[in-house]
Design a protein around this motif. Sequence first.
Motif, short mmCIF file in Angstrom:
data_model
loop_
_atom_site.label_atom_id
_atom_site.label_comp_id
_atom_site.label_asym_id
_atom_site.label_seq_id
_atom_site.Cartn_x
_atom_site.Cartn_y
_atom_site.Cartn_z
N GLN A 111 0.83 -1.21 0.00
CA GLN A 111 0.00 0.00 0.00
C GLN A 111 0.87 1.26 0.00
OE1 GLN A 111 -3.15 0.66 2.96
NE2 GLN A 111 -3.22 2.79 2.30
N ALA A 116 -3.46 2.58 -2.41
CA ALA A 116 -4.59 1.65 -2.34
C ALA A 116 -5.44 1.69 -3.61
CB ALA A 116 -5.46 1.97 -1.13
N ASP A 117 -4.97 2.44 -4.61
CA ASP A 117 -5.73 2.54 -5.87
C ASP A 117 -5.95 1.17 -6.50
OD1 ASP A 117 -5.75 5.19 -5.57
OD2 ASP A 117 -4.45 5.68 -7.25
N PHE A 118 -7.07 1.05 -7.20
CA PHE A 118 -7.34 -0.18 -7.93
C PHE A 118 -6.68 -0.08 -9.29
CE2 PHE A 118 -11.39 0.84 -5.62
CZ PHE A 118 -11.02 0.13 -4.49
N ARG A 119 -6.04 -1.15 -9.72
CA ARG A 119 -5.35 -1.12 -11.01
C ARG A 119 -5.75 -2.32 -11.85
NH1 ARG A 119 -0.80 1.97 -9.41
NH2 ARG A 119 -0.17 2.16 -11.58
N THR A 120 -5.52 -2.19 -13.15
CA THR A 120 -5.74 -3.34 -14.02
C THR A 120 -4.58 -3.41 -15.01
OG1 THR A 120 -6.98 -1.96 -15.56
CG2 THR A 120 -8.27 -3.20 -13.96
N GLY A 208 -3.88 -10.37 -12.96
CA GLY A 208 -4.04 -8.94 -13.27
C GLY A 208 -4.62 -8.67 -14.65
N GLN A 212 -9.24 -6.97 -11.33
CA GLN A 212 -8.58 -5.77 -10.80
C GLN A 212 -7.60 -6.18 -9.71
OE1 GLN A 212 -8.99 -4.21 -7.60
NE2 GLN A 212 -10.21 -5.91 -6.85
N ASN A 214 -5.28 -4.77 -6.23
CA ASN A 214 -4.97 -3.74 -5.23
C ASN A 214 -4.20 -4.46 -4.13
OD1 ASN A 214 -6.84 -4.44 -2.89
ND2 ASN A 214 -8.33 -4.33 -4.55
N TYR A 216 -4.74 -5.48 -1.37
CA TYR A 216 -5.45 -6.31 -0.40
C TYR A 216 -6.05 -7.58 -0.97
CZ TYR A 216 -4.61 -2.24 2.27
OH TYR A 216 -3.97 -1.24 2.90
N ALA B 41 -9.42 1.55 1.91
CA ALA B 41 -8.61 2.76 2.07
C ALA B 41 -8.76 3.70 0.88
CB ALA B 41 -7.14 2.38 2.24
N ASN B 42 -9.02 3.11 -0.26
CA ASN B 42 -9.15 3.90 -1.47
C ASN B 42 -10.25 4.95 -1.36
OD1 ASN B 42 -10.34 4.17 -4.33
ND2 ASN B 42 -8.25 3.47 -4.58
N LEU B 238 -15.34 -2.94 -11.19
CA LEU B 238 -14.23 -3.04 -12.14
C LEU B 238 -14.16 -4.43 -12.76
CD1 LEU B 238 -11.30 -1.19 -10.34
CD2 LEU B 238 -12.32 -0.58 -12.51
N ASN B 239 -14.24 -5.45 -11.91
CA ASN B 239 -14.21 -6.82 -12.43
C ASN B 239 -15.42 -7.08 -13.32
OD1 ASN B 239 -11.81 -7.62 -11.26
ND2 ASN B 239 -12.77 -8.26 -9.36
N ARG B 242 -14.86 -5.52 -16.79
CA ARG B 242 -13.83 -6.24 -17.55
C ARG B 242 -14.36 -7.58 -18.03
NH1 ARG B 242 -7.98 -6.60 -15.54
NH2 ARG B 242 -7.53 -6.23 -17.72
N ASP B 264 -10.25 7.26 -10.17
CA ASP B 264 -9.55 5.98 -10.13
C ASP B 264 -10.21 4.95 -11.05
OD1 ASP B 264 -7.61 4.39 -9.10
OD2 ASP B 264 -8.79 3.71 -7.38
N ALA B 268 -8.46 3.12 -14.20
CA ALA B 268 -8.25 1.67 -14.22
C ALA B 268 -8.86 1.02 -15.46
CB ALA B 268 -8.83 1.02 -12.96
#
Lengths: 287, 401
Positions: A111, A116-120, A208, A212, A214, A216, B41-42, B238-239, B242, B264, B268
Amino acid sequence: MDLLGQVLINGTLLGGLYAMMALGLALVWGVLNIVNLAHGAFIMLGAYVSLYLFTYLHIDPFLGLPITAAVMFAVGYCVQRGLLNLIVRAPMFNTLLITFGLEVVLTYLAQLAFSADFRTINPTYAGDSIVLGPVVLPLARLLAFGVAIALTVGMWLFLLHTKLGRAIRATAQNLVAARLYGVEPRHLYAVTFGIGIALAGAAGGLYGTVSQINPYIGAALTAKSFAISIIGGLDNPLGVIVGGLFLGILESLTALYIGPTYADVASFGVLVLVLIVRPTGLLGKAA
Amino acid sequence: MLKISGLSAALVAAAVAMSSGSAAAKDIVLGASVQLTGPVANTGRYYRDAYQLAVDKINEAGGVKVGNETYKLALKLYDNQSDVNLSVRQYTQLVSRDKVNFLLGPFASNFALADSAVSEKYQIPMVQGGGASDQIFARKFKYIFGTLAPASHYFGSTVEMMKGLDPAPKSVALLYADDAFDVSVAEGTRPKLKEAGFTLAMDERYSTNATDFNSLLSQVKSKNVDAVLVAGHETEILNFVRQAKSLAVAPKMYSFTVGVPSEDFRKALGKDADYAFGMTAWLPSADLKDQWFGDAAQFAAAFKAKFNYDPDYHAASGAADVEAVVKAVENAGTIDPVKVRDALSKVDFDSLYGRIAFNANGQIDLPQTVIQIQDGKLVAIQGVHGKIAAPKYPMPAWDAR
C-alpha cells in the motif's frame, strides 16, 4: 443449454487460473511443509511486477511472465534464506505465525509503494474473445488457462525427470538420506520456495489481466489456494489442476443454479467434506 | 510550613491544570475513525482529506464563534484498517478517553451502522457522510446525522431516465452485494422498477468482494436483458465491466451505484469505462454556494491542489459534515453535546455539497444526478430539473466501439 455450456466454460477457465494460483502453495507445502499464509501476498506482488513491466516498459503481460517469475524467484529465494530457513524445522505453528506476519508486512508495504488505488493490466486484447457458435471464450482467460496448464504439467515433469526435481522430492521424502547423497538442504529449500513464489508471481501476472488488483487481494487468494491444494492433494501437481478445475466449475454452477452468494459456501463446504472423507485430497494416495 | 507548601503546591497544580484546561477548551475537537489502510482505504482517504481541508479552511477563516468566544477546530483521526470491530473500539476510545467534542463519520454503511451505536450510547453527536443505508436511520437514534441520500433512493433518478430512453429498455437485471448499503439500494429500487413497468428479469444478490461475475453475466446475455443495474463496490464493478467485455456481454445500458464518479475508476478501465452510467449527489458546480469555500468548484480546486486527485461526492459530503457541526455549534452558542444535537436537528444552510437540513430520522435527501462516462469524461445526464445532456444509448457491442 447454451447458458450451461457457457457457464461450464467459464468455470473451466476460472479453474485453470485457480490451479495456477495454488500450484506454488502446494509445492512449498508438499516439499517444505510450510503452509505459506503469505502466498496470496506474493501473487499480489507478482501482479504489480507485471503491471509495472507493462505500464513502464511496455512488456506484454504474457510475454513478461518469465521476467515476473524471475523477479519473484529472487524474492522467494531471499525470503527462504533470510527468514524461513530459521524456522524450517520448528513446529507448524511457528511457520504459520511467521508467514502470517509476512503477509501483513507485504500487504502494507504494497500500500505504501503502490497506494490503495485499484489497477488493471489492460493490454488492448485483454477484452477480446473467440466466439465458437453459441459460446464465448475470453481470450485473456484462455491464454491464462493455457499458461497455467502448461506450467503445471511442466512442474510435474520437472519434479519427475530433472536432477533438481529429484533432489527436491528426495529432500521432501527423507532429509537425512538426501543429505547423505550430497543435497545441501538450505540452498535446496530456498530454491524450492523460490520456485513456489515464482509460480505465485506468474499467477499474479495472469490474474491482473483478468481481474482488478490492489494491495489487499492476497488474503482471499491464499484462502482459495489453500482450499484447492487440500482438495487436489499435495502429492503431485496434477492434483492441483483437478482441484482448481473442480472448484472453478463448482463455483460457476453454484452461482448459476443456487445463487452467487453461495459460491464460496459451496467451495469451502467441499473443502470440509474432503478433509473429513478423503484428507489426502481427490488425487492423493489414500491414507 | 509543610502544610502551607503542600497547599501552595496544590494551588500551583490547580492553576496549571486550569490554564491547560482553558487552552484545551479553545479547541473544538472532532474525532473520527476512517479507513486509511485496508481494502476500503481507497475511499477512506476522501474522508480524511475532506475533514482536514474543511477544518483548515474554517480555522483560517477565524474558527468557530461560540457566544463571545472563538474556538479553533482540531481533528483527532484514527485508522480503522477497514475493520468494523476496530472502528467501534476507536470511536469508544475517542469519546471515553480522548474526550473529543463531536464525532465525524467513517466510510461505508456497515461501519456507520455499528459506530453510531457508540455516539448514541455516549450521547455525542456524530455527523457522517459515508453511510447511506436506510437501516442506519431506521432505529430512531437521536445522535446520528447523515449527509448521504437514502440508499433506497439511489437508483430513483436512473429509473426516471430509463423511462425516457429510446428504444425503451424492457427487461432489467438488478444485481447487488450482500451488505447493508447495497441491500437497501435493491429494496428501494425493486418497487421503482415495477412501478415504471419494467420486467425484472434477474434479481440476484452476490457476496461482497466477489471477483467472478461470469455466471451472472452469462445469464444477462442468455436472458437478453436490456438494462443492468448493479449496486456494489468499486472493486466488484471493475471486475464486472472487464468480464462483461471479455464475454462480449453488452446490454443496452448498465448503471452502477459507485465507481463511475471516481477518477480511479476511469483510470483503471481506460476506454472500457465509456458508456457506464452512474450517479452522484454532487458535482463541483459553481452554483453550490458555500460560506467557507465560496462554492463547490472552488472547493474542488482547493482539494485537487492540496491532495492531487479529484474529489467526488464522498469528499464533498465529508467536508459538509464538518460544516454542519460548526453551524450547529454556532447556532447553539455552546459546545454542550446535547444542545448541539438539538441544534443539528434544526440546521438549514447551503453548503458546497448542497442544502443541509436533516429530516426527523437525521438524514438529508439529495437527489442523485445521473452521470455517464462519455469519451473518458464524466457527463451529467439528468438532474432534479430534468435532462442536462443526451445519454449515449444504447451501448454498442464491445467490438463495435
